[in-house]
Design a protein around this motif. Structure first.
Motif, mmCIF file in Angstrom:
data_model
loop_
_atom_site.group_PDB
_atom_site.id
_atom_site.type_symbol
_atom_site.label_atom_id
_atom_site.label_comp_id
_atom_site.label_asym_id
_atom_site.label_seq_id
_atom_site.Cartn_x
_atom_site.Cartn_y
_atom_site.Cartn_z
ATOM 1 N N UNK A 155 1.063 -1.610 0.016
ATOM 2 C CA UNK A 155 0.093 -0.423 0.170
ATOM 3 C C UNK A 155 0.924 1.374 -0.290
ATOM 4 N N UNK A 156 1.848 1.037 0.266
ATOM 5 C CA UNK A 156 2.801 2.980 0.820
ATOM 6 C C UNK A 156 4.278 2.916 -0.698
ATOM 7 N N UNK A 157 4.200 1.235 -1.129
ATOM 8 C CA UNK A 157 5.751 0.715 -2.117
ATOM 9 C C UNK A 157 4.846 0.910 -2.912
ATOM 10 N N UNK A 158 3.927 0.062 -3.649
ATOM 11 C CA UNK A 158 3.447 -0.209 -4.776
ATOM 12 C C UNK A 158 3.428 -1.918 -4.617
ATOM 13 N N UNK A 159 2.791 -2.566 -6.146
ATOM 14 C CA UNK A 159 3.198 -3.976 -5.594
ATOM 15 C C UNK A 159 3.988 -4.115 -6.709
ATOM 16 N N UNK A 160 4.224 -2.628 -8.187
ATOM 17 C CA UNK A 160 6.067 -3.285 -8.933
ATOM 18 C C UNK A 160 6.383 -2.748 -7.804
ATOM 19 N N UNK A 161 6.620 -2.409 -7.296
ATOM 20 C CA UNK A 161 7.995 -1.604 -6.033
ATOM 21 C C UNK A 161 8.599 -2.642 -5.160
ATOM 22 N N UNK A 162 8.466 -4.222 -5.166
ATOM 23 C CA UNK A 162 8.461 -4.328 -3.753
ATOM 24 C C UNK A 162 9.762 -5.323 -3.775
#
Length: 545
Positions: A191-198
């Protein structure tokens, strides 16, 4: 080397996240070498670290635990409980019976078997709560002390413990099955970084912390279970415990759950979990029927009332005044809370793995309320029987503790309940339950470690899981041989402490997500529509509509 083996090794090498895997395994190996090469220095560090963590940060453990219980109950009672884990038409992958059995077996069940006959008798006669505690002040060995002892046991193994796991699992499962995020602990940051930025440094750090916590938590349990198995062999057959036997026993347990690993979730964890619950209920029925039935019912009901009535105060009790025993809160409550934090990454990840198609209410209700509903009768039956038998000189419970420690306390209990061969069968069945519950927990932990170190694969390779299994077995053996129970406790406190922050972040992630999915009293169809409209690839902004 055969083509098949080359294929297996190639799959293992291709799937690994080398940053998380390398650091996690490397630090584990360093810990093992430290225990082998400099056991005295390691022991001194362990004792000092445990003392500092429990005395300086105990309040933080307790506050975190209380907050998690309150939020878990809110999820069960609020409209957020209707939110589905997965797509609108996703059905649960497992029947409720198998779902509950796997969840319970992977959770604190191995510890429940160990402490079931042991904790209450300890509070009753050996290590009573301080006089100023909400459930303390009674004379050790008195009838009032018995109620205090059972109540504290309910508190340590009740809704607080189970809340830690489920609230970490919830955002992982929701983002994995609704938006295709990876099944790993760092998904709580979606929710904070995005699912594409993990794949950045912060998610990697979270997964590395999860690996450390898992290794410490499962090594602690493996050590306790190994000790209990050895205590049973000593009590039943008179086989003395030695360092070599300890290592061989831990190795044997490691091999047992490695076999379950190779069978997979369906054939391994699911079948063993269902078997566990059958044996668990049989032994609980034996204790209830052949033990002091009326006493169990009386003290159980009274202790449930005391548990509910004193829950807030006992959750916040830190013994700031230093009443003797001054170390009670650190040695018991803080240790247990740290142990649950250490187990949370792999139990939470495993719960997330098996929760597709469930609603939030089903997931939290099963994981927290139903699990507690099964746990409390177990502790009432075994803990109450231990106390009654000690008070009435029916079984040498305290004498067995003085000779063999906590490890063997369940065996004189069942020996006294049933005569002759039946008593022997009951003791051997108890020994079997210890082993099979641990096999399930260890199996789910290696599955979680595999998922953490492969970027979130649902089916990590067997080679990966076997490596982690033997690493944890080696660490548990050395902790037990060189440091004993104190070393095992400290392993959980040190590795579980930092992970408390991750679980609080998971709660924040859940709130941030669910307030947009289901603001207030929407129908299920409207909730699904809003969830489908959210694009979490770059995170969920606090002011999203």
């Amino acid at each position: 080397m055969s083509t098949e083996n080359k294929g297996a090794i190639g799959t293992f090498l291709d799937e690994i996240d080398w940053v998380v895997y390398g650091i996690g395994l490397g630090v584990s190996i360093l810990a093992i070498l430290a225990l082998i090469l400099s056991p005295e220095a390691a022991r001194e560090f362990i004792n000092g670290a445990f003392s500092w963590m429990t005395s300086q940060l105990g309040w933080a453990y307790l506050m975190s635990g209380f907050f998690l219980v309150i939020f878990g109950l809110f999820l069960v009672l609020s409209p957020w409980g209707n939110i589905r884990i997965g797509k609108p038409d996703d059905d649960p992958e497992y029947t409720f019976k198998s779902y509950f059995a796997m969840l319970y077996s992977a959770g604190i069940a191995a510890g429940i078997v160990f402490w079931g006959p042991a904790e209450a008798i300890s509070h009753f006669t050996l290590y009573s709560p301080p006089n100023n505690s909400p459930m303390g002040g009674a004379e050790a060995g008195s009838a009032s002390a018995a109620v205090d002892a059972i109540t504290y046991t309910f508190f340590h193994w009740g809704i607080s413990a189970w809340s830690f796991y489920v609230l970490l699992a919830l955002p992982i499962a929701f983002f994995a099955y609704r938006y295709g995020a990876p099944l790993r602990v760092s998904t709580v940051l979606a929710p904070f970084l995005g699912t594409d930025n993990l794949e950045g440094p912060l998610p990697k750090l979270v997964d590395i912390l999860a690996v450390f916590a898992t290794i410490g938590g499962i090594a602690t349990t493996l050590g306790f279970v190994g000790g209990q198995f050895l205590g049973g062999l000593n009590y039943i057959f008179g086989i003395a415990t030695t360092d070599l036997l300890t290592i061989l026993m831990i190795t044997g347990l490691t091999v047992a759950f490695t076999i379950s690993v190779a069978l997979g979730v369906e054939k391994g964890i699911k079948r063993v979990s269902n078997f566990n619950m059958v044996v668990f209920f049989i032994l609980m029925a034996v204790a209830f029927i052949f033990g002091p039935t009326a006493y169990i019912l009386n003290i159980g009901v009274e202790s449930i009332g005391a548990y509910i009535g004193n829950f807030v105060e006992i959750s916040m009790y830190t013994n700031s005044a230093g009443f003797e025993p001054a170390g009670f809160v650190g040695a018991w409550t803080v240790f247990f809370w740290a142990w649950w934090f250490a187990w949370a990454p792999f139990v939470g990840l495993f719960i997330a793995r098996i929760s597709k198609g469930r609603t939030v209410r089903q997931m939290v209700g099963t994981g927290v309320l139903a699990s507690t509903g099964v746990t409390i009768p177990w502790f009432a039956a075994l803990g109450g029987s231990s106390i009654w038998m000690e008070m009435n000189d029916v079984a040498p419970i305290v004498e067995t503790y003085n000779d063999l420690g906590y490890d063997a306390l369940g065996f004189p209990l069942f020996e006294a309940m049933l005569p002759g061969v039946l008593g022997l069968i009951a003791m051997l069945t108890f020994l079997l339950l210890v082993t099979t519950f641990f096999v399930t927990s260890a199996d789910s932990s290696t599955l979680a470690l595999g998922m953490l170190t492969t970027g979130g694969k649902r089916h990590p390779s067997t080679i990966n899981r076997v490596i982690w299994g033997f690493t944890m077995g080696a660490l548990a053996s050395l902790l037990l041989v060189f440091g004993g129970a104190n070393a095992l406790q400290t392993a959980s406190v040190l590795t579980g402490g930092p992970f408390a922050l991750v679980i609080l972040v998971a709660v924040w992630a859940t709130i941030r997500t669910f307030r947009h999915v289901s603001p207030l009293f929407l129908t299920d169809k409207e909730v699904d529509k809003r969830a489908s409209q959210i694009d979490p690839s770059d995170g969920i902004a606090p002011d999203d509509d």
